[in-house]
Write an enzyme that holds these catalytic residues in place. Structure first.
Site, PDB file in Angstrom:
ATOM      1  N   CYS A   2       0.835  -1.206   0.000  1.00  0.00           N
ATOM      2  CA  CYS A   2       0.000   0.000   0.000  1.00  0.00           C
ATOM      3  C   CYS A   2       0.867   1.252   0.000  1.00  0.00           C
ATOM      4  O   CYS A   2       2.002   1.251   0.408  1.00  0.00           O
ATOM      5  CB  CYS A   2      -0.969   0.052   1.170  1.00  0.00           C
ATOM      6  SG  CYS A   2      -2.023  -1.381   1.356  1.00  0.00           S
ATOM      7  N   ARG A  27       3.419  -0.198  -4.969  1.00  0.00           N
ATOM      8  CA  ARG A  27       3.218  -0.761  -3.638  1.00  0.00           C
ATOM      9  C   ARG A  27       1.840  -1.410  -3.484  1.00  0.00           C
ATOM     10  O   ARG A  27       1.580  -2.103  -2.499  1.00  0.00           O
ATOM     11  CB  ARG A  27       3.386   0.326  -2.572  1.00  0.00           C
ATOM     12  CG  ARG A  27       4.768   0.933  -2.517  1.00  0.00           C
ATOM     13  CD  ARG A  27       4.834   2.022  -1.466  1.00  0.00           C
ATOM     14  NE  ARG A  27       4.661   1.480  -0.133  1.00  0.00           N
ATOM     15  CZ  ARG A  27       5.646   1.108   0.672  1.00  0.00           C
ATOM     16  NH1 ARG A  27       6.897   1.215   0.263  1.00  0.00           N
ATOM     17  NH2 ARG A  27       5.403   0.636   1.873  1.00  0.00           N
ATOM     18  N   TRP A  77      -3.199  -2.397  -1.521  1.00  0.00           N
ATOM     19  CA  TRP A  77      -2.989  -3.818  -1.759  1.00  0.00           C
ATOM     20  C   TRP A  77      -3.826  -4.535  -0.719  1.00  0.00           C
ATOM     21  O   TRP A  77      -3.573  -4.454   0.476  1.00  0.00           O
ATOM     22  CB  TRP A  77      -1.517  -4.189  -1.622  1.00  0.00           C
ATOM     23  CG  TRP A  77      -1.213  -5.606  -1.993  1.00  0.00           C
ATOM     24  CD1 TRP A  77      -0.975  -6.095  -3.245  1.00  0.00           C
ATOM     25  CD2 TRP A  77      -1.114  -6.730  -1.101  1.00  0.00           C
ATOM     26  NE1 TRP A  77      -0.729  -7.443  -3.201  1.00  0.00           N
ATOM     27  CE2 TRP A  77      -0.810  -7.873  -1.892  1.00  0.00           C
ATOM     28  CE3 TRP A  77      -1.255  -6.896   0.267  1.00  0.00           C
ATOM     29  CZ2 TRP A  77      -0.641  -9.131  -1.350  1.00  0.00           C
ATOM     30  CZ3 TRP A  77      -1.095  -8.160   0.821  1.00  0.00           C
ATOM     31  CH2 TRP A  77      -0.792  -9.259   0.018  1.00  0.00           C
ATOM     32  N   ASN A 103      -1.693   1.738   6.217  1.00  0.00           N
ATOM     33  CA  ASN A 103      -0.972   0.557   5.757  1.00  0.00           C
ATOM     34  C   ASN A 103      -0.736  -0.346   6.952  1.00  0.00           C
ATOM     35  O   ASN A 103      -0.418   0.141   8.041  1.00  0.00           O
ATOM     36  CB  ASN A 103       0.394   0.930   5.167  1.00  0.00           C
ATOM     37  CG  ASN A 103       0.291   1.751   3.919  1.00  0.00           C
ATOM     38  OD1 ASN A 103      -0.769   1.851   3.314  1.00  0.00           O
ATOM     39  ND2 ASN A 103       1.398   2.361   3.531  1.00  0.00           N
ATOM     40  N   GLY A 104      -0.840  -1.661   6.755  1.00  0.00           N
ATOM     41  CA  GLY A 104      -0.589  -2.593   7.845  1.00  0.00           C
ATOM     42  C   GLY A 104      -1.807  -3.424   8.151  1.00  0.00           C
ATOM     43  O   GLY A 104      -2.782  -3.463   7.394  1.00  0.00           O
ATOM     44  N   GLU A 486      15.414 -18.319  -9.478  1.00  0.00           N
ATOM     45  CA  GLU A 486      15.102 -16.909  -9.752  1.00  0.00           C
ATOM     46  C   GLU A 486      14.507 -16.747 -11.146  1.00  0.00           C
ATOM     47  O   GLU A 486      13.563 -15.971 -11.341  1.00  0.00           O
ATOM     48  CB  GLU A 486      16.373 -16.070  -9.604  1.00  0.00           C
ATOM     49  CG  GLU A 486      16.219 -14.598  -9.942  1.00  0.00           C
ATOM     50  CD  GLU A 486      15.217 -13.859  -9.072  1.00  0.00           C
ATOM     51  OE1 GLU A 486      14.851 -12.723  -9.444  1.00  0.00           O
ATOM     52  OE2 GLU A 486      14.786 -14.405  -8.031  1.00  0.00           O
ATOM     53  N   LYS A 490      10.766 -15.177 -11.819  1.00  0.00           N
ATOM     54  CA  LYS A 490      10.516 -14.028 -12.682  1.00  0.00           C
ATOM     55  C   LYS A 490       9.410 -14.344 -13.687  1.00  0.00           C
ATOM     56  O   LYS A 490       8.535 -13.529 -13.937  1.00  0.00           O
ATOM     57  CB  LYS A 490      11.801 -13.626 -13.427  1.00  0.00           C
ATOM     58  CG  LYS A 490      12.798 -12.883 -12.591  1.00  0.00           C
ATOM     59  CD  LYS A 490      12.312 -11.512 -12.234  1.00  0.00           C
ATOM     60  CE  LYS A 490      12.585 -11.076 -10.836  1.00  0.00           C
ATOM     61  NZ  LYS A 490      12.389 -11.865  -9.697  1.00  0.00           N
ATOM     62  N   GLU A 493       5.957 -14.614 -11.903  1.00  0.00           N
ATOM     63  CA  GLU A 493       5.528 -13.331 -11.350  1.00  0.00           C
ATOM     64  C   GLU A 493       4.844 -12.452 -12.391  1.00  0.00           C
ATOM     65  O   GLU A 493       3.814 -11.839 -12.105  1.00  0.00           O
ATOM     66  CB  GLU A 493       6.732 -12.561 -10.798  1.00  0.00           C
ATOM     67  CG  GLU A 493       7.190 -12.963  -9.420  1.00  0.00           C
ATOM     68  CD  GLU A 493       8.350 -12.097  -8.962  1.00  0.00           C
ATOM     69  OE1 GLU A 493       8.308 -11.618  -7.820  1.00  0.00           O
ATOM     70  OE2 GLU A 493       9.309 -11.892  -9.740  1.00  0.00           O
ATOM     71  N   HIS A 509      13.840 -37.189  -9.968  1.00  0.00           N
ATOM     72  CA  HIS A 509      13.076 -37.568  -8.780  1.00  0.00           C
ATOM     73  C   HIS A 509      11.687 -36.924  -8.772  1.00  0.00           C
ATOM     74  O   HIS A 509      11.210 -36.492  -7.726  1.00  0.00           O
ATOM     75  CB  HIS A 509      13.866 -37.203  -7.527  1.00  0.00           C
ATOM     76  CG  HIS A 509      15.188 -37.885  -7.453  1.00  0.00           C
ATOM     77  ND1 HIS A 509      15.335 -39.203  -7.071  1.00  0.00           N
ATOM     78  CD2 HIS A 509      16.442 -37.437  -7.753  1.00  0.00           C
ATOM     79  CE1 HIS A 509      16.621 -39.534  -7.119  1.00  0.00           C
ATOM     80  NE2 HIS A 509      17.307 -38.486  -7.537  1.00  0.00           N
ATOM     81  N   LYS A 608       5.344  -4.318  -4.384  1.00  0.00           N
ATOM     82  CA  LYS A 608       6.801  -4.270  -4.331  1.00  0.00           C
ATOM     83  C   LYS A 608       7.353  -4.594  -2.953  1.00  0.00           C
ATOM     84  O   LYS A 608       8.275  -5.373  -2.807  1.00  0.00           O
ATOM     85  CB  LYS A 608       7.274  -2.879  -4.778  1.00  0.00           C
ATOM     86  CG  LYS A 608       8.786  -2.734  -4.849  1.00  0.00           C
ATOM     87  CD  LYS A 608       9.362  -3.594  -5.936  1.00  0.00           C
ATOM     88  CE  LYS A 608      10.861  -3.437  -6.071  1.00  0.00           C
ATOM     89  NZ  LYS A 608      11.405  -4.409  -7.023  1.00  0.00           N
TER      90      LYS A 608
END
Length: 613
Positions: A2, A27, A77, A103-104, A486, A490, A493, A509, A608
């Protein structure tokens, strides 16, 4: 998570707040809203991105909203309650006199909500935030002082918050409070700007104050006061932001992510500049604040992080163990504090966070410090909570990273971990000549990354072939296994394609059951001591019809017989290979996402900086 913007001053508040929210949209972008205060209070909020709110304000016939000089705004968010007009911030009290952006997460909101309902308050949303507005209303009615009402309200809250509060009874005043969610005050000429991130402030002033947990800010257009929760006044130093507005502009690129990928030659250089001394073969990391005795007494390193930073930490584990011969453990921050970690004398903890505000990582930092061990931060943001609460640390100097999917911060984190590895190795088995060779090669890496970036069009062509696939497998061995993780992260995402990273030998496996002609498999296969092993893994995929894309060392022509597509990277020492092998994977993910029509910079459900647990 947020974004918050608050403004008090002589200029029109609406433009500053909307532009600030746009700077903070990375955010959170589920919904957005504003509250403007003058001789009345104007509140408007909309489900969707900030552009939806902006269009509604411009075309909604709301009168002259430019007359207000005080206001607050929020881009959300979602945590409590689905994205909707009703659940968007700001939230108000029963009489629409008080507005709050937050926020929170308020953990005891259900208990407070029942108490408020019992007292006759009517709450309309599904959010935890709305109880704050009504709690302030409850205390505000008793003495008509907004600061006192906020102070009393926050004393009842459990959880995390960064909030701004306005009241139509006190125009020209904003009260802000912080506990676990960042807030920054920007001090301009006859104006004050409050934000959850400096990117909303830097356009107007580079003079800032970072609020600490348990602090409350009382702001008017030309003054501010900071208090603790006992109303004791706190004096704080104004600091300078060392970057400018150009750092958060696209500068001609289609997306922030692409810009940040192409910035990596410079950001990698910034991460080692002044720290890797060629002539002496030494590494200088004064910010660690470790004595010679502490450095020589390290028995174990614990690296704690989340997401992409965790992948960087895994690379650090491979490097530190191989070159410095120190045992390393890499922990998910979200798990660390809940599993009774064993920490003892001789342990050194590193926490890694791009923003320096990641809630899980910050909690892990505090848990580790409570056990009496040294905790060092690796972060990008000067003045962030992790930077302030660590015993020492290293800034990665990547500059603002706006794209939600981290790219340049990752390679800068890896660069810093390479520096730490070399520093520790020099105190053990690595001699000065070896160190000088490594440092010399490190200085060449930015130019080699530049060379790789020239493959952009070629990689885009590969992306066009595979953009409609539903699954990808990424395989690597040794230090390139975390790079495979990574690369897969990417892709999923930003393109929403299911992708998994595995150690190449683990393919047998389980994952090998997925391989057929519809499964692209990305191998990271530089020439090293396990090259022949990964070739065997490629044979296994080829035998089952898998489509192979390989990241290989320049000049390796033999690998052509196993792969449909090869992306070559320059030959370097193993310690540096992740800095090069990850670049094609970033570009591949980016181009696939763009070709699929995805919102690269603002992928769905992501934000983010994760400042809630």
């Amino acid at each position: 998570m947020c974004g918050i913007v608050g403004y008090v001053g002589e200029r029109e508040a609406i433009g500053i707040i909307i532009n600030g929210l746009k700077r903070l949209e990375y955010r959170g972008y589920d919904s957005a809203g504003i509250a403007l205060v003058g001789d009345d209070i104007f509140i408007h909020k909309k489900n969707g991105k900030i552009s939806v709110l902006e269009d509604s304000l411009e075309n909604g016939g709301h009168g002259d909203i430019r007359r207000y000089h005080t206001g607050i705004g929020h881009t959300r968010w979602a945590t409590h309650g689905v994205p909707s007009d009703c659940n968007a911030h700001p939230h108000t009290d029963c009489n629409d006199e008080i507005a709050v952006v937050h926020n929170g997460i308020i953990e005891n909101f259900a208990v407070i909500k029942q108490m408020l309902i019992h007292k006759g308050h009517v709450l309309k949303s599904e959010t935890d935030t709305e109880v704050i507005a009504h709690l302030i209303e409850y205390y505000y009615g008793k003495n008509n002082d907004l600061l006192d009402a906020v102070m009393k309200a926050v004393s009842k809250l459990e959880g995390t918050y960064g909030m701004c509060v306005v009241s139509k009874r006190e125009p020209g005043r904003v009260i802000a409070a912080r506990n676990g969610s960042p807030l920054i005050l920007g001090a301009g000429d006859n104006e004050m700007i409050i934000a959850s991130d400096a990117s909303a402030i830097v356009e107007h002033t580079n003079k800032v104050i970072y609020l600490e947990d348990g602090e409350i800010l009382d702001v008017t257009g030309n003054s501010f006061k900071i208090y603790d929760l006992n109303l004791k006044k706190i004096e704080k130093r104004i600091e300078d932001i060392d970057w400018d507005i150009k750092s958060i502009e696209k500068m001609g690129y289609d997306h922030f992510m692409l810009k940040e990928i192409f910035e990596q030659p410079e950001t990698i250089r910034n991460a080692f500049r002044g720290r890797a001394v060629r002539d002496t073969g030494t590494i200088r990391l004064d910010g660690l604040r470790l004595s010679e005795e502490e450095l020589n007494g390290i028995q174990r390193v614990i690296i704690i992080a989340c997401g992409t930073s965790w992948h960087a930490g895994l690379i650090g584990e491979y490097l530190i163990e191989e070159y410095a011969r120190i045992p390393v453990e890499v922990e998910y921050a979200s798990e660390f504090r809940y599993r009774k970690p064993i920490l003892k004398k001789g342990d050194l903890v590193f926490v890694i966070s791009q923003s320096g505000e990641t809630a899980d990582t910050l909690s892990a930092l505090r848990e580790a410090r409570s056990k009496g061990v040294k905790v060092l931060g690796i972060t990008n943001v000067v003045g962030s909570t992790i930077a302030r609460e660590s015993d020492g640390g290293i800034y990665i100097h990547a500059g603002p990273e706006i794209g939600v999917a981290s790219t340049k911060a990752f390679t800068s984190q890896v660069t810093v971990l390479i520096l730490i590895t070399l520093m520790l190795a020099r105190r053990r088995d690595m001699n000065a000549d070896e160190a000088r060779v490594c440092i010399e090669q490190l200085h060449e890496i930015p130019d080699q990354v530049n060379q790789l970036l020239r493959s952009d069009d070629y990689i885009r062509g590969i992306a066009d072939i595979y953009k409609d696939k539903k699954n990808f497998l990424y395989l690597g061995r040794g230090v390139n296994f975390p790079v495979a993780l990574e690369g897969a992260l990417k892709l999923k995402e930003i393109s929403y394609i299911h992708a998994e990273g595995y150690p190449a030998a683990e393919m047998k496996h389980g994952p090998i059951a997925l391989i057929d002609e519809n499964m692209p498999v990305v191998f990271i296969a530089p020439k090293d001591i396990i090259y022949d092993k990964i070739i065997s893994n490629m044979e296994e995929v080829k035998a089952r019809g898998g489509r192979i894309i390989v990241i290989a060392t320049a000049g390796d022509t033999a690998i052509k017989r196993y792969s449909e597509h090869i992306i070559y990277v320059p030959e370097v020492k193993k310690i540096f290979t992740p800095l090069l092998t990850v670049i094609p994977l970033q570009l591949l993910a980016y181009h696939i996402a763009v070709l699929r029509g995805c919102d690269v910079d603002q992928p769905r459900n992501l934000a983010k900086s994760v400042t809630v647990e």
